[in-house]
Design a protein around this motif. Sequence first.
Motif, short mmCIF file in Angstrom:
data_model
loop_
_atom_site.label_atom_id
_atom_site.label_comp_id
_atom_site.label_asym_id
_atom_site.label_seq_id
_atom_site.Cartn_x
_atom_site.Cartn_y
_atom_site.Cartn_z
N THR A 60 0.92 -1.17 -0.31
CA THR A 60 0.01 -0.02 -0.13
C THR A 60 0.91 1.02 0.08
O THR A 60 1.76 1.67 0.15
CB THR A 60 -1.04 0.12 1.24
N ALA A 61 0.35 1.87 -0.66
CA ALA A 61 1.35 3.46 -0.89
C ALA A 61 0.44 4.56 -1.15
O ALA A 61 -0.87 4.19 -0.53
CB ALA A 61 1.89 3.74 -1.57
N ALA A 62 0.37 6.04 0.05
CA ALA A 62 -0.83 6.99 0.57
C ALA A 62 -0.77 7.70 -0.54
O ALA A 62 0.46 8.23 -1.37
CB ALA A 62 0.10 7.75 1.38
N LEU A 63 -1.45 8.27 -1.24
CA LEU A 63 -1.34 9.05 -2.01
C LEU A 63 -1.14 10.86 -1.75
O LEU A 63 -1.49 11.16 -0.75
CB LEU A 63 -3.18 9.40 -2.95
N ASN A 64 -0.32 11.86 -2.32
CA ASN A 64 0.08 12.35 -2.15
C ASN A 64 -1.12 13.68 -2.59
O ASN A 64 -2.15 13.35 -3.20
CB ASN A 64 1.56 13.37 -2.71
N ASN A 65 -0.84 15.39 -2.43
CA ASN A 65 -2.17 15.74 -2.47
C ASN A 65 -2.68 16.03 -4.04
O ASN A 65 -3.88 16.13 -4.45
CB ASN A 65 -1.99 17.71 -2.41
N SER A 66 -1.63 15.56 -5.37
CA SER A 66 -2.19 15.41 -6.86
C SER A 66 -2.47 13.91 -7.12
O SER A 66 -3.43 13.98 -8.33
CB SER A 66 -0.92 15.96 -7.51
N GLY A 67 -3.36 13.44 -5.70
CA GLY A 67 -3.36 11.59 -6.32
C GLY A 67 -2.92 11.18 -7.04
O GLY A 67 -2.61 9.81 -7.36
#
Length: 477
Positions: A60-67
Motif C-alpha cells: 500500500t502507498a499513500a496518495l499525495n495531494n495530487s493523487g
Amino acid sequence: MRYYNFSKLLFSVFFLFVLVFQAQAQKSATITGKIAKPVSDSALVELYTLPASYSGKSYTAALNNSGEFKITVPLEEGMVAELVHGPESMILFLQPRNNLDVRVNADDFLTTIKYKGNGANENNYLVEFEKKFEEEEDYQVLPDNVHKREADFVKFLEERRRDQRDFLEKYAKKAPLSEAFQNYAKAQIEYSYANDRLTYSELRLRVGGLEPKLSASYYDYLKKMDLNLPGATRNQAYLDFLVNYFQYRALGDRRGNVEKDYYPIMYKMVKDELKGPARDMMMARIISQSARFGYVPDTDAMYADFQKQVENPQYLSYVKSQYGQYQKVGMGSQAPDFKLVSAKGDSVTLKSLKGKLVYLGFWRPLCGICQVDQQAYKYFVEQLAEKGITFVQVTVGEELANWKKSLEQKKYPGVQLFSPDLDDQVVKAYEVKNFPSYFLIAPDGKLIKTNARRPGYASGANDIAALVDQYRASHTK
C-alpha cells in the motif's frame, strides 16, 4: 599513495552499491501513478504470489495531494497482481524490472486507465482484451450463448477463440510483448475455450433447467489438450480448467468408490499427468480441499506423499498450514470422546456408546435454525427408526434449570446432554463454529460424516438413511 588507496576504496564501495541496487531492481517492479477524483487516501497492489492458494501479499502507498503514488513490489518472475483503489480494481501482469506508470480516473478504471513505461504493452493488452472479449455479451457464454444447441455452441466457442488468437497476433506485431506474457495470454485463450466447453452441460442445466443431449464425440477435444502449456500456471483460466477437468475425470473413474476415493483419484491423475509448477499447484489444491472437507485418512496419505514429491517449498508451506488447520476433526478420524450430564442426571460418554451408530447434534436455544430443527426432530427420529441409530443431542449455553424444564415439556427422543457454554471442552473438541452442527459416528467411534444433514432439512432423513446404508454395505464382509 594513501589518497589513491582511499579513492580506490570509495570507488569499490560505490561500484558494489550499484551492483546491489541493480540486483534489487531486477527482482522487483515499480508502479507509479496518478488517480483522478480519488475516493480514498491510498492505492494498493495485491501480488498473487502462489497460484491456487488464493493468497497474496499487499503493498500500500499513500496518495499525495495530487493523487500520485509509488509502490515497489518484490518479484522474481512474471505474475498476476491487482491494482485496487476504493471499490475499483484492475488486473495487472507484472514482471521483474517493470517501471509502470498508471493514469486512471477512480470513477471508472476500465475505460480511463492508461499505462506508460516498461510493462505498458502487456497491461494495455489486458485492458483492450477485456473491453473486446469480456465486456461484449456476444463473446460471453452467459446469458444467451449457453442456450445454444451443441453444434452452435461449439461453433460460437471456436469463432471466439479464432478472434482472440487473431487479436493477440495483431497486437504483438504493433506492440512487442514478453515471452512470459505471451504464454500467459495464450493460456487465457486456450483454457477459456476448453473450460467453457467442458462446463457447458452443467451450466446449461443450472441456468436453463435443460440438459443438452451431447454427441458421443463431444469430449474428444480433451484428448488433444496440452495440460502443460508453458507459462500457464499464473492464469486463472488454466486453474479453472484443471479443476473442472480432473473433477470430470475422477467422477468418470470406476476403479473405486467415487464418494470415498474422489480426492485420491484426482491426486494420482495430477501426479501422473502434470509437470513442474502446475503439478505442485494442483496437488496442493487437492490436499487443501480434502483437508477442508474432512477426508482425514486420504489427506494424511496424500500429504505424506506430497512432502516427497513437491518441488516448490512455498507450496509445501501452504499445504502444511492447511493440513494443520483442518486435520483435527474430519471424516475417517476418531470422534473426540466427551463426558456430559444427561437429562436423567447421570454422565454419558461417547465411549459408553461404542458399538452403536450415533447421530450427534449440537444446538443452542437462541438459534433460529436450531428452533426449526427442534420442531422437526421427533418426526426425523421416527423416519429413521428402522436404521438402528442412537440419537444424541447436546444443548449448548442454556441455564441448566431451564434446560431440564424445557425437556420435560417437549419430551425429545434420544439422549439429551447439557454443555454449559461455547468454551466447553466438547464444543472445542468437535470444532463447532456454527449452530446447529451434526455428526454421524460409526460403531467404532470414527466419523462417517462431519456435516450431516439437519433434521429440519426437507430430505434430511432420506439422506441420512442413504448414508447409513452406504456405510453398512461397505463394512459388510
